[in-house]
Design an enzyme around this catalytic site. Structure first.
Site, mmCIF file in Angstrom:
data_model
loop_
_atom_site.group_PDB
_atom_site.id
_atom_site.type_symbol
_atom_site.label_atom_id
_atom_site.label_comp_id
_atom_site.label_asym_id
_atom_site.label_seq_id
_atom_site.Cartn_x
_atom_site.Cartn_y
_atom_site.Cartn_z
ATOM 1 N N ASN A 213 52.685 29.058 58.761
ATOM 2 C CA ASN A 213 53.372 30.339 58.573
ATOM 3 C C ASN A 213 52.592 31.438 59.271
ATOM 4 O O ASN A 213 51.542 31.184 59.857
ATOM 5 C CB ASN A 213 53.553 30.633 57.080
ATOM 6 C CG ASN A 213 52.218 30.647 56.366
ATOM 7 O OD1 ASN A 213 51.371 31.482 56.634
ATOM 8 N ND2 ASN A 213 52.015 29.685 55.466
ATOM 9 N N ASP A 282 54.606 25.527 51.301
ATOM 10 C CA ASP A 282 55.309 25.040 50.114
ATOM 11 C C ASP A 282 55.781 23.605 50.302
ATOM 12 O O ASP A 282 56.018 22.888 49.342
ATOM 13 C CB ASP A 282 56.518 25.930 49.801
ATOM 14 C CG ASP A 282 56.075 27.280 49.277
ATOM 15 O OD1 ASP A 282 54.950 27.358 48.726
ATOM 16 O OD2 ASP A 282 56.824 28.262 49.424
ATOM 17 N N LYS A 292 51.926 10.834 68.611
ATOM 18 C CA LYS A 292 52.774 11.986 68.943
ATOM 19 C C LYS A 292 54.254 11.571 68.935
ATOM 20 O O LYS A 292 54.601 10.551 69.553
ATOM 21 C CB LYS A 292 52.382 12.518 70.323
ATOM 22 C CG LYS A 292 53.099 13.791 70.654
ATOM 23 C CD LYS A 292 52.736 14.283 72.038
ATOM 24 C CE LYS A 292 53.682 15.399 72.421
ATOM 25 N NZ LYS A 292 53.777 15.587 73.842
ATOM 26 N N PHE A 327 49.515 36.753 45.000
ATOM 27 C CA PHE A 327 50.222 37.664 45.894
ATOM 28 C C PHE A 327 51.658 37.185 45.978
ATOM 29 O O PHE A 327 51.900 35.973 45.925
ATOM 30 C CB PHE A 327 49.582 37.657 47.289
ATOM 31 C CG PHE A 327 48.431 38.614 47.413
ATOM 32 C CD1 PHE A 327 47.235 38.354 46.768
ATOM 33 C CD2 PHE A 327 48.562 39.781 48.162
ATOM 34 C CE1 PHE A 327 46.174 39.241 46.866
ATOM 35 C CE2 PHE A 327 47.507 40.671 48.265
ATOM 36 C CZ PHE A 327 46.315 40.407 47.627
ATOM 37 N N LYS A 341 57.166 35.192 39.164
ATOM 38 C CA LYS A 341 55.941 34.465 39.554
ATOM 39 C C LYS A 341 54.778 34.797 38.617
ATOM 40 O O LYS A 341 53.957 33.941 38.287
ATOM 41 C CB LYS A 341 55.553 34.814 40.999
ATOM 42 C CG LYS A 341 56.444 34.124 42.008
ATOM 43 C CD LYS A 341 56.141 34.528 43.447
ATOM 44 C CE LYS A 341 57.254 34.021 44.352
ATOM 45 N NZ LYS A 341 57.146 34.509 45.722
ATOM 46 N N LYS A 345 53.372 31.573 36.825
ATOM 47 C CA LYS A 345 52.047 31.099 37.242
ATOM 48 C C LYS A 345 50.949 31.594 36.297
ATOM 49 O O LYS A 345 49.763 31.478 36.603
ATOM 50 C CB LYS A 345 51.767 31.530 38.693
ATOM 51 C CG LYS A 345 52.833 31.014 39.673
ATOM 52 C CD LYS A 345 52.428 31.090 41.131
ATOM 53 C CE LYS A 345 53.611 30.709 42.026
ATOM 54 N NZ LYS A 345 53.216 30.150 43.311
HETATM 55 N N1 CTP Z 1 50.648 29.754 45.975
HETATM 56 C C1 CTP Z 1 49.898 28.677 45.542
HETATM 57 N N2 CTP Z 1 50.226 27.417 45.938
HETATM 58 C C2 CTP Z 1 51.296 27.200 46.723
HETATM 59 C C3 CTP Z 1 52.099 28.291 47.144
HETATM 60 C C4 CTP Z 1 51.746 29.552 46.748
HETATM 61 O O1 CTP Z 1 48.935 28.873 44.806
HETATM 62 N N3 CTP Z 1 51.600 25.974 47.090
HETATM 63 C C5 CTP Z 1 50.239 31.100 45.569
HETATM 64 C C6 CTP Z 1 50.102 32.075 46.725
HETATM 65 O O2 CTP Z 1 48.781 32.066 47.222
HETATM 66 C C7 CTP Z 1 50.431 33.398 46.070
HETATM 67 C C8 CTP Z 1 51.423 33.036 45.003
HETATM 68 O O3 CTP Z 1 51.273 31.633 44.768
HETATM 69 O O4 CTP Z 1 49.329 33.988 45.447
HETATM 70 C C9 CTP Z 1 52.844 33.299 45.381
HETATM 71 O O5 CTP Z 1 53.128 32.712 46.626
HETATM 72 P P1 CTP Z 1 54.533 32.871 47.328
HETATM 73 O O6 CTP Z 1 54.535 32.110 48.621
HETATM 74 O O7 CTP Z 1 54.953 34.307 47.332
HETATM 75 O O8 CTP Z 1 55.483 32.163 46.276
HETATM 76 P P2 CTP Z 1 55.894 30.713 46.014
HETATM 77 O O9 CTP Z 1 55.419 30.339 44.655
HETATM 78 O O10 CTP Z 1 55.468 29.811 47.128
HETATM 79 O O11 CTP Z 1 57.463 30.864 45.959
HETATM 80 P P3 CTP Z 1 58.526 31.234 47.133
HETATM 81 O O12 CTP Z 1 57.921 30.696 48.425
HETATM 82 O O13 CTP Z 1 59.742 30.532 46.708
HETATM 83 O O14 CTP Z 1 58.685 32.721 47.148
#
Ligand code: CTP
Length: 402
Positions: A213, A282, A292, A327, A341, A345
């Site tokens: 990303n 994710d 490859k 975040f 979240k 979390k």
């Molecule tokens: N985070 C995490 N582990 C993951 C994905 C995210 O610990 N596999 C943490 C990120 O570091 C951040 C928080 O969860 O502090 C929220 O991440 P974000 O990408 O906004 O949310 P997601 O939970 O991944 O949900 P979505 O992508 O559906 O918005």
């Protein structure tokens, strides 16, 4: 106040006020500060290095490339060694060079390279001080965060009276003492351990490709830098970025979300606060091809599996007292998603931002966020630099840890 353990680099440039500097060095030595004196060649015409070696109890550095002495990257070591740099006296020439980034001798190179605060005590004839070029250079330096002390008004060596005389060594000593006093008060995270994650994660598809990303890591690195400055034992677990690891933090480079999860778990013991500023992936490819993947002619579908949610996994068996911070990067329904979240979390704080807001998002040095705590009204914060925001967040967290 003892300055034991504090390191001060005192730099002298070529002015008659050099003769007063041994008094400053002696005063610092008396309160047990460690002092490294660096002189320009011009300064050595006014006072000998031997005098300053005698009062500082250390060899004085003068030349950038001395013959028959192994110095290698001494200019960088000297730039990183001190807690504070004091330039006294500072000539108009030194101000001009530093304001323009000229580093043509050991002292100006050290000042250019140092990440530490620099206090400057100018000394020169009133005509030189009042010269608009000098005044412009002083303003440039002040705007960049260099701190000026003086000059005083009074009688000068050139028989003129006016502004340009270096402030007395006692006053410089007082400024140094106040700096360390204020610094000690600012260290609100002394004795605390902060674990920060930053940057993107990469999930390999085959030996040459990955899914990732746009996270730059800037926010997480700013947090790590601020945590070190506020006195915390700091661990930075980072995905691949173009940023230099902050000085003073334990740096743990990782690649995949699984690596990041493992590194966070490995470094969690004794941590007071975990800040997940990273953007883990994710999803990861279900299968990592050993070779490859060839292009072929047909359309392709990637099979993805969900990765571990690091925050959720840590929250499940959260050690007592651990403050958890997440975040949330949202492009729509920000407050609603961030609230979700925060609860899901089990976070103590979540920092919400929208990459489409002006001044927020990837690769920029500023951020505009809203902070949310459980059971409290969301607090939108002003647009500020990522570094300022890092300090603001850590000061809030310091109060929560205590
Ligand atoms: N985070 C995490 N582990 C993951 C994905 C995210 O610990 N596999 C943490 C990120 O570091 C951040 C928080 O969860 O502090 C929220 O991440 P974000 O990408 O906004 O949310 P997601 O939970 O991944 O949900 P979505 O992508 O559906 O918005």
């Amino acid at each position: 106040m003892s300055l034991q353990g504090k390191k001060v680099l005192v730099g002298l440039t070529g002015g008659i006020a050099c003769y007063k500097v041994p008094y400053l060095v002696r005063a610092l030595h008396k309160v047990e500060a460690e002092i490294q004196v660096v002189m320009t060649v011009a300064a050595t015409k006014f006072i000998t290095p031997l005098t300053l070696e005698s009062v500082s109890n250390r060899p004085v550095a003068v030349e950038m490339f001395p013959e028959r002495e192994f110095v290698s990257t001494r200019h960088i070591e000297l730039a990183e060694w001190p807690d504070l740099v004091v330039i006294a006296p500072a000539t108009a020439n030194f101000l001009g060079k530093t304001a323009s980034g000229v580093s043509d001798d050991l002292l100006t190179t050290i000042v250019c390279a140092t990440p530490r605060p620099v206090i400057i005590a100018p000394a020169m004839n009133p005509g030189m001080w009042n010269n608009p070029v000098t005044q412009r250079n002083v303003k440039t330096l002040q705007d960049l965060g260099y701190r000026m002390i003086g000059p005083d008004e009074g009688e000068m060596a050139c028989d003129h009276t006016g502004v340009g005389r270096m402030v007395e060594p006692d006053a410089i000593f007082e400024t140094v003492r106040e700096f360390f006093e204020a610094d000690a008060k600012k260290k609100v995270l002394t004795g605390r351990r902060v674990l920060i994650t930053a940057g993107p994660c990469r999930e390999p598809l085959d030996p040459v490709r990955y899914i990732s990303n746009r996270s730059s890591g800037k926010m997480g690195y700013a947090l790590a830098e601020a945590a070190v400055a506020l006195g915390a034992e700091t661990v930075l677990v980072s995905g691949p970025t173009n940023l230099a690891p902050p000085h003073g933090a334990t740096f743990v480079p990782v690649e995949t979300t699984e690596d990041m999860h493992r590194a966070v778990r490995d470094h969690l013991a004794g941590t007071d606060c975990l800040i997940m500023a990273a953007a883990p992936a994710d999803f990861a490819p279900d299968v990592i091809a050993a070779e490859k993947i060839k292009k072929g002619d047909s359309a392709r579908t990637l099979d993805l599996r969900p990765t571990v949610d690091i925050l959720k996994s840590i929250a499940k068996d959260k050690p007592d007292g651990l403050v958890l911070v997440g975040f949330a990067l949202e492009t729509e329904n920000g407050l609603e998603n961030a609230r979700h979240k925060l609860a899901e979390k089990h976070l103590d704080l979540i920092v919400l931002n929208n990459p489409r807001d002006p001044g927020a998002g990837f690769d920029v040095d500023t951020n505009k966020v809203t902070v949310l705590y459980p059971g409290r009204k969301p607090e939108p914060l002003a647009l500020q630099s990522k570094s300022e925001l890092a300090y603001e967040l850590l000061e809030r967290l310091a109060a929560m840890i205590h």
